[in-house]
Write a protein that holds these residues in place. Structure first.
Motif, mmCIF file in Angstrom:
data_model
loop_
_atom_site.group_PDB
_atom_site.id
_atom_site.type_symbol
_atom_site.label_atom_id
_atom_site.label_comp_id
_atom_site.label_asym_id
_atom_site.label_seq_id
_atom_site.Cartn_x
_atom_site.Cartn_y
_atom_site.Cartn_z
ATOM 1 N N ILE A 1 12.477 3.623 2.548
ATOM 2 C CA ILE A 1 11.759 2.827 3.538
ATOM 3 C C ILE A 1 12.763 2.217 4.500
ATOM 4 O O ILE A 1 13.761 1.624 4.073
ATOM 5 N N ASP A 2 12.519 2.370 5.796
ATOM 6 C CA ASP A 2 13.310 1.679 6.797
ATOM 7 C C ASP A 2 12.371 0.891 7.693
ATOM 8 O O ASP A 2 11.193 0.699 7.365
ATOM 9 N N GLN A 3 12.867 0.414 8.826
ATOM 10 C CA GLN A 3 12.053 -0.447 9.678
ATOM 11 C C GLN A 3 10.831 0.263 10.246
ATOM 12 O O GLN A 3 9.893 -0.383 10.712
ATOM 13 N N ASN A 4 10.836 1.590 10.193
ATOM 14 C CA ASN A 4 9.691 2.363 10.686
ATOM 15 C C ASN A 4 8.669 2.657 9.605
ATOM 16 O O ASN A 4 7.651 3.295 9.873
ATOM 17 N N GLY A 5 8.935 2.228 8.378
ATOM 18 C CA GLY A 5 8.003 2.428 7.290
ATOM 19 C C GLY A 5 8.504 3.423 6.267
ATOM 20 O O GLY A 5 9.707 3.656 6.119
ATOM 21 N N LEU A 6 7.563 4.038 5.541
ATOM 22 C CA LEU A 6 7.879 4.957 4.455
ATOM 23 C C LEU A 6 8.255 6.326 4.995
ATOM 24 O O LEU A 6 7.522 6.926 5.786
ATOM 25 N N LEU B 1 13.640 2.703 -3.388
ATOM 26 C CA LEU B 1 12.845 2.161 -4.484
ATOM 27 C C LEU B 1 12.593 3.267 -5.496
ATOM 28 O O LEU B 1 12.144 4.357 -5.138
ATOM 29 N N ASN B 2 12.879 2.985 -6.760
ATOM 30 C CA ASN B 2 12.674 3.989 -7.803
ATOM 31 C C ASN B 2 11.259 3.878 -8.358
ATOM 32 O O ASN B 2 10.875 2.836 -8.894
ATOM 33 N N SER C 1 0.813 -1.214 0.000
ATOM 34 C CA SER C 1 0.000 0.000 0.000
ATOM 35 C C SER C 1 0.847 1.264 0.000
ATOM 36 O O SER C 1 0.309 2.377 0.029
ATOM 37 N N LEU C 2 2.168 1.119 -0.063
ATOM 38 C CA LEU C 2 3.060 2.275 0.033
ATOM 39 C C LEU C 2 3.526 2.786 -1.324
ATOM 40 O O LEU C 2 3.805 3.977 -1.480
ATOM 41 N N VAL C 3 3.663 1.885 -2.304
ATOM 42 C CA VAL C 3 4.125 2.276 -3.632
ATOM 43 C C VAL C 3 3.272 1.571 -4.684
ATOM 44 O O VAL C 3 2.662 0.530 -4.416
ATOM 45 N N THR C 4 3.235 2.146 -5.877
ATOM 46 C CA THR C 4 2.532 1.536 -7.006
ATOM 47 C C THR C 4 3.428 0.477 -7.624
ATOM 48 O O THR C 4 4.479 0.805 -8.183
ATOM 49 N N THR C 5 3.011 -0.757 -7.533
ATOM 50 C CA THR C 5 3.874 -1.862 -7.938
ATOM 51 C C THR C 5 4.313 -1.747 -9.387
ATOM 52 O O THR C 5 5.483 -1.982 -9.720
#
Length: 371
Positions: A67-72, A55-56, A36-40
């Protein structure tokens, strides 16, 4: 004479399999669901550096998300119009500015080098002497510093007869040492990545055994090798640990997210990670894996980006090596529980849990408990 950095004999790259004393440990440190964080569809390749994933996200407004362990993170970096992203030995990101599915061009910058700390960028326009033939695609790891005297190799899709050597001199294209090298023995295919190391290069295609490239004058020769249970997903790298070469690669079932670590031509892997999905999780046949050696603790950090599903950070080491004690005189500050599906919780799940303990200095350890 052109500057060719691929000079090592094949034996130095670890084509012979060796026995290893001690027990190998592969620990999952943390995972984040990115569905739900990026458009695949626009985010097909990613890479990990210093505990973070980059992620590009291609498209009309390309960007690199973090993105790290805490999310986006709210922070982004300038991205590339193609999906390709990787890094060099200095920790600079490299993104592709070629517009997928067009061919590479000399008319505009094709590569962008980004310092993720300072956000400084450097765009690189390829010359005709080092222009890949065929559709632009993914990127492999570069050697050295692409803002200084680095070097990377690029193959165009469906052209396996040539490898383009892009050499830099003080951050600019080194025209005397950038060229197209003929390659014998590899087959043309889409989705080829070539990662360059100190004395060798790893040529990887989506659905065949990998090759090692070595210099032969101004051409290159390719030697194919096998890995146990190798799958057809894209995403593979090499790394050194205790003086031996290991390969990090996706395994069967095809297009899922299982992976393994093995020496070349070995009969069995030294470590494996089981799949967390039961079907193809993305339409791009990718499971991106990259390795980062941490000399301070003599361990290898492993980053996994499985498009459409998750980013996951792992740690790999051998118990017989001199592994630093991560917990001495450190205060425990948090525990996270991860079930076998990769879901995290502040409280334990019923069944098997991987317990990730965080300490006051930011380090982590993992253990397994069953409730």
């Amino acid at each position: 004479m052109k500057k060719i950095l691929l000079l090592a004999a094949l034996a130095a790259f670890g084509l012979n399999s060796f026995a290893q004393d001690g027990e190998f440990v592969l620990e999952k440190l943390w995972t984040v669901d990115v569905s739900s964080l990026v458009t695949t569809n626009d985010t097909r390749q990613g890479v990990g550096i210093d505990g973070k994933f980059y992620l590009n996200v291609k498209g009309e407004d390309p960007k690199v998300v973090i993105i790290d362990q805490n999310g986006l993170s709210e922070e982004t970096l300038p991205g590339g119009t193609n999906c390709g992203i990787n890094r060099d030995d200095e920790g600079n990101l490299i993104v592709s500015l070629a517009t997928f599915p067009s061919e590479w061009s000399t008319e505009a910058p094709m590569l962008r080098v980004i310092n993720p700390t300072t956000k400084a960028t450097k765009d690189i326009t390829l010359t005709s002497d080092c222009l890949p033939t065929g559709r632009c695609d993914f990127l492999g790891k570069a050697l050295g510093d692409m803002t200084g005297d680095g070097q990377m190799l690029i193959a165009g899709a469906n052209d396996g007869t040539q490898v383009c050597v892009v050499s830099m001199d003080d951050g600019e294209i080194d025209t005397d040492n950038s060229y197209k090298a003929n390659v014998e023995g590899v087959g043309p295919i889409t989705s080829t990545t070539i990662s360059v190391y100190e004395n060798n290069a790893l040529y990887v295609t989506r659905n065949a055994n990998p090759w090692l490239l070595t210099a032969d004058g101004e051409s290159m020769t390719a030697t194919q090798f096998t890995l146990p249970n190798k799958g057809a997903c894209n995403g593979m790298e090499a790394f050194m640990l205790d003086g031996k070469q290991y390969f990090l690669y996706p395994t069967l079932e095809n297009y899922q997210d299982a992976f393994a670590i093995a020496e070349a031509n070995a009969e069995t892997a030294v470590a494996t990670a089981a799949s967390t999905v039961t079907a193809n999780g993305n339409g791009f046949q990718c499971d991106w894996l990259n390795a980062e050696y941490d000399a301070s603790i003599n361990m290898v950090n492993i980053y996994q980006y499985y498009p459409g599903k998750h980013v996951t950070m792992w740690r790999f080491y051998n118990t017989e090596t001199d592994v630093a004690d991560l917990n001495v005189t450190k205060d425990e500050v948090a525990k996270t529980y991860v079930n076998m599906m990769g879901v995290e919780s502040a409280t334990p799940f019923d069944g098997v849990n991987i317990v990730v303990t965080t300490y006051s200095d930011g380090s982590k350890t993992t253990s397994k408990v069953i409730r």
